[in-house]
Motif scaffolding. Structure first.
Motif, PDB file in Angstrom:
ATOM      1  N   ILE A 101       0.739  -0.727   0.160  1.00 13.34           N
ATOM      2  CA  ILE A 101      -0.081   0.063   0.046  1.00 13.34           C
ATOM      3  C   ILE A 101       0.489   1.220   0.176  1.00 13.34           C
ATOM      4  N   ARG A 102       2.174   1.468   0.351  1.00 13.46           N
ATOM      5  CA  ARG A 102       3.019   2.104   0.547  1.00 13.46           C
ATOM      6  C   ARG A 102       3.104   2.835  -1.407  1.00 13.46           C
ATOM      7  N   GLU A 103       2.959   1.320  -2.254  1.00 12.08           N
ATOM      8  CA  GLU A 103       3.498   1.863  -3.429  1.00 12.08           C
ATOM      9  C   GLU A 103       2.202   3.111  -4.391  1.00 12.08           C
ATOM     10  N   MET A 104       1.685   2.914  -3.549  1.00 12.50           N
ATOM     11  CA  MET A 104       0.388   4.004  -3.498  1.00 12.50           C
ATOM     12  C   MET A 104      -0.001   5.144  -3.052  1.00 12.50           C
ATOM     13  N   LYS A 105      -0.410   6.698  -3.215  1.00 16.47           N
ATOM     14  CA  LYS A 105      -0.032   7.992  -3.187  1.00 16.47           C
ATOM     15  C   LYS A 105      -1.477   8.045  -2.231  1.00 16.47           C
ATOM     16  N   GLU A 106      -1.905   8.494  -1.168  1.00 21.68           N
ATOM     17  CA  GLU A 106      -3.327   8.777  -0.704  1.00 21.68           C
ATOM     18  C   GLU A 106      -3.179  10.400  -1.066  1.00 21.68           C
ATOM     19  N   VAL A 107      -4.310  10.333  -1.844  1.00 22.42           N
ATOM     20  CA  VAL A 107      -5.123  11.570  -2.112  1.00 22.42           C
ATOM     21  C   VAL A 107      -6.442  12.128  -1.338  1.00 22.42           C
ATOM     22  N   PRO A 108      -6.050  13.564  -0.797  1.00 23.61           N
ATOM     23  CA  PRO A 108      -7.226  13.857   0.646  1.00 23.61           C
ATOM     24  C   PRO A 108      -8.250  15.110  -0.501  1.00 23.61           C
ATOM     25  N   LEU A 109      -8.844  13.299  -1.116  1.00 21.93           N
ATOM     26  CA  LEU A 109     -10.062  13.906  -1.765  1.00 21.93           C
ATOM     27  C   LEU A 109     -11.162  15.138  -0.607  1.00 21.93           C
ATOM     28  N   SER A 110     -11.172  16.355  -1.171  1.00 12.95           N
ATOM     29  CA  SER A 110     -12.345  16.446  -0.493  1.00 12.95           C
ATOM     30  C   SER A 110     -13.142  16.203   0.288  1.00 12.95           C
ATOM     31  N   ILE A 111     -13.711  15.349  -0.585  1.00 13.75           N
ATOM     32  CA  ILE A 111     -15.557  14.230  -0.617  1.00 13.75           C
ATOM     33  C   ILE A 111     -15.267  13.308   0.218  1.00 13.75           C
ATOM     34  N   GLY A 112     -14.152  13.073   0.194  1.00 11.24           N
ATOM     35  CA  GLY A 112     -13.872  12.242   1.950  1.00 11.24           C
ATOM     36  C   GLY A 112     -14.017  12.416   3.018  1.00 11.24           C
ATOM     37  N   GLY A 113     -12.849  13.487   3.223  1.00 10.61           N
ATOM     38  CA  GLY A 113     -13.165  14.072   4.441  1.00 10.61           C
ATOM     39  C   GLY A 113     -12.855  12.758   5.713  1.00 10.61           C
ATOM     40  N   SER A 114     -13.038  13.004   6.496  1.00  8.37           N
ATOM     41  CA  SER A 114     -12.628  11.793   7.591  1.00  8.37           C
ATOM     42  C   SER A 114     -13.377  10.446   8.233  1.00  8.37           C
ATOM     43  N   ASN A 115     -13.784  10.103   7.378  1.00  9.72           N
ATOM     44  CA  ASN A 115     -15.380   9.708   7.613  1.00  9.72           C
ATOM     45  C   ASN A 115     -14.482   7.695   6.749  1.00  9.72           C
ATOM     46  N   GLY A 116     -13.603   8.031   6.472  1.00  9.51           N
ATOM     47  CA  GLY A 116     -12.398   6.346   6.537  1.00  9.51           C
ATOM     48  C   GLY A 116     -12.336   5.631   5.165  1.00  9.51           C
ATOM     49  N   ILE A 117     -13.295   7.016   4.205  1.00  7.67           N
ATOM     50  CA  ILE A 117     -12.850   6.664   3.273  1.00  7.67           C
ATOM     51  C   ILE A 117     -11.540   7.205   2.261  1.00  7.67           C
ATOM     52  N   LYS A 118     -10.854   6.029   1.899  1.00 13.77           N
ATOM     53  CA  LYS A 118      -8.790   6.043   1.392  1.00 13.77           C
ATOM     54  C   LYS A 118      -9.444   6.763   0.374  1.00 13.77           C
ATOM     55  N   TYR A 119      -8.865   7.515  -1.082  1.00 10.75           N
ATOM     56  CA  TYR A 119      -8.580   7.794  -2.093  1.00 10.75           C
ATOM     57  C   TYR A 119      -7.083   7.419  -2.445  1.00 10.75           C
ATOM     58  N   LEU A 120      -6.925   6.325  -3.219  1.00 15.81           N
ATOM     59  CA  LEU A 120      -5.909   5.575  -3.680  1.00 15.81           C
ATOM     60  C   LEU A 120      -5.045   5.727  -5.474  1.00 15.81           C
ATOM     61  N   THR A 121      -3.973   6.237  -5.197  1.00 16.83           N
ATOM     62  CA  THR A 121      -3.365   6.241  -6.566  1.00 16.83           C
ATOM     63  C   THR A 121      -2.330   5.194  -7.027  1.00 16.83           C
ATOM     64  N   ALA A 122      -2.575   5.480  -8.078  1.00 14.90           N
ATOM     65  CA  ALA A 122      -1.178   5.004  -9.050  1.00 14.90           C
ATOM     66  C   ALA A 122      -1.308   4.374 -10.250  1.00 14.90           C
ATOM     67  N   SER A 123      -0.198   4.076 -11.241  1.00 16.72           N
ATOM     68  CA  SER A 123      -0.374   3.310 -12.261  1.00 16.72           C
ATOM     69  C   SER A 123       0.927   2.253 -12.580  1.00 16.72           C
ATOM     70  N   ASP A 124       0.767   1.745 -13.713  1.00 17.83           N
ATOM     71  CA  ASP A 124       0.751   0.447 -13.925  1.00 17.83           C
ATOM     72  C   ASP A 124       1.581   0.485 -15.562  1.00 17.83           C
ATOM     73  N   THR A 125       2.847   0.769 -14.957  1.00 13.30           N
ATOM     74  CA  THR A 125       4.053   1.106 -15.779  1.00 13.30           C
ATOM     75  C   THR A 125       4.169   0.431 -16.860  1.00 13.30           C
ATOM     76  N   ASP A 126       3.805  -0.569 -16.549  1.00 16.95           N
ATOM     77  CA  ASP A 126       4.208  -2.056 -17.484  1.00 16.95           C
ATOM     78  C   ASP A 126       3.142  -1.996 -18.148  1.00 16.95           C
TER      79      ASP A 126
END
Length: 521
Positions: A101-126
């Motif tokens: 999970i450390r290979e993904m970046k958590e994006v603090p979207l304003s729609i998520g707040g502190s309600n337990g929803i995490k938004y994670l982004t990454a790339s498939d460079t292969d």
């Protein structure tokens, strides 16, 4: 926006200019941990405060994302209608993409707040190394169930408080420590100690009862045992209430099958440990897929020359987004109008008109123009005899006879019909992928752009919000997410500096960097 299930949003996936896959998804970590707990039936009777604490005490052991090629498989949906879902194929193996999970970046979207929803982004460079096919992604998570650690920690605090209250009452049995006439204590207990005991009781109570105001409950409990106003009766009342909560927690422990069932409230904290640790395995296949091939060997880039390659979705300011302009990039030279027609099985033959080409020369004589013009280029005003001679059609191309405008005019009426004919794809064998180059198409007819009727638009993901729930021990409030939906950027409102998930809908054309993060300016 629909959710693939109650724990995950859709996998919002797009290609960058190099053919890599950038993606983002939201996961409701609180609900994921609670619903997949081995003790979910017990947790169901607990409050949201308890569920949040159990989720917080859950630990992620492993987090993996793999990619696999898929194919369409004819089946029946829930309504009995034919459908062609894309399913994992046995012909390919899974390719590891993310191993932590450390290979993904958590994006603090304003729609998520502190309600337990995490938004994670990454790339498939292969993905850019693949030459053909459609691919799907699968997430695997292994976690330590947070129920046992939460209850174990709660019991230890309760047992410690129970012992402190018992010792408190024992001190009051000594005559010099208690005024029987005034029914008041003579000894002074530190406020920090009575606050800690009252807080432990109220926090435990909030696991089973929804408390409207945590601060008020703290004060009420503390007033029963505070040294200035406490009596044997008030302290005894606090002890009864504490014992009731302890019995409730012990009853849950006896149902876990861990073999731990304390028999009395006088047990020491060391006796409350639960030895069993539950491991939860979670797998989720995202329905969203991505193809490595570009439609008609072209794509549209709204942020040409901007943004990084790899590392997840790019971030642009709201000003950049509103001022962005689409650029069409071709992977190969675009076809001429005639060539495009030939790919659709249409051949355009051109020949001189029969009226203009009919010459009845059987009984007619011809005469040379040389008599009137001369053989010299300077004679008779420099006119050439070849200029008045019949054109040799065998040596003239169609472009000399008919202009591009004439061809475009002839093709325009049938363009809508051509768009409905599926493009024939050549086999992917021995294909070498190259970096796309922008090709100038000035003066050439682009059939797809002529018949594109879908209007491009920029959309922003927003959420409507439900009531606030006060968090125990913190005094803060968290907003529970109610629903997600895409709205036009013109209808979206954001706080300056906040982040939002945005997508660029290109109509019928394929867009690179179609999903991205927007910072409100």
């Amino acid at each position: 926006m629909k959710k693939s299930n109650s724990h995950f949003t859709d996998l919002m996936i797009t290609k960058d200019t190099s053919g890599n896959a950038d993606f983002i998804f939201g996961v409701d970590m609180n609900r994921l941990m609670i619903d997949n707990s081995a003790y979910s039936a017990l947790i169901a009777d607990m409050t949201d405060v308890a569920k949040k604490q159990i989720a917080a005490n859950s630990e992620v052991l492993s987090f993996n994302i793999t990619r696999r090629q898929v194919k369409s498989n004819l089946s029946l949906n829930a309504l009995g209608s034919p459908s062609k879902p894309e399913v994992f194929t046995n012909e390919t193996i899974s390719k590891p993409i993310i191993s932590s999970i450390r290979e993904m970046k958590e994006v603090p979207l304003s729609i998520g707040g502190s309600n337990g929803i995490k938004y994670l982004t990454a790339s498939d460079t292969d993905l850019s190394k693949q030459t053909a096919g459609t691919y799907q992604y699968e997430l695997s998570i292994s976690t330590i169930d947070g129920f046992i650690p939460t209850i174990d920690k709660l019991l230890k605090k309760l047992y410690r408080t129970s012992d402190d209250i018992s010792n408190y009452l024992a001190l009051l049995d000594i005559p010099e420590n208690y005024n029987s006439k005034r029914r008041r204590t003579k000894i002074s207990i530190k406020k920090e100690s009575t606050d800690r005991m009252s807080k432990t009781y109220v926090d435990a109570l909030s696991y089973f009862q929804n408390l409207k105001n945590i601060s008020t409950e703290y004060k009420r409990a503390s007033s029963l045992i505070a040294s200035r106003s406490a009596s044997r009766e008030s302290i005894g009342t606090f002890q009864k209430r504490l014992n009731s909560v302890i019995s409730k927690v012990e009853g849950m422990v006896s149902k876990t099958g861990t073999g731990v069932s304390p028999s009395s409230v006088t047990n020491k904290a060391a006796n409350s440990g639960m030895s069993s640790v539950a491991i939860t395995e979670i797998k989720h296949s995202f329905n969203d897929t991505i193809s490595v091939e570009y439609k008609d060997a072209r794509y549209t880039d709204y942020f040409k020359g901007k943004g990084r390659v790899g590392g997840g979705l790019n971030t642009y300011s709201s000003t950049e987004i509103k001022n962005s302009k689409p650029k069409t990039i071709y992977l190969e030279a675009p076809m001429t109008s005639l060539a495009r027609l030939e790919t659709r099985g249409i051949t355009l033959n051109t020949s001189p008109s029969s009226e203009d080409n009919t010459c009845e020369i059987e009984n007619k004589q011809t005469m040379s123009t040389e008599k009137y013009i001369g053989s010299s280029t300077t004679a008779t005003g420099g006119l050439l005899k070849d200029s008045l001679s019949p054109i040799d059609l065998s040596t003239v191309s169609i472009g000399n006879l008919i202009s591009a405008d004439d061809i475009n005019l002839a093709v325009s009426p049938i363009a809508p019909k051509l768009s409905s004919v599926p493009t024939i794809q050549t086999p992917a064998d021995n294909i070498t992928k190259v970096m796309p180059k922008e090709i100038t198409t000035e003066g050439k007819l682009d059939l797809d752009s002529e018949i594109n009727i879908s209007m491009p638009q920029t959309m922003v993901l927003v959420a409507t919000q439900d009531s606030d729930v006060e968090m125990c021990s913190t005094g803060g409030a968290t907003t529970m997410l109610k629903s997600l939906q895409w709205v036009s950027i013109d209808d979206a409102v954001g706080t300056k500096g906040s982040l939002a998930l945005t997508k660029q809908d290109g109509g019928d054309s394929e867009v690179v960097n179609a999903f991205y993060i927007m910072e409100w300016k």
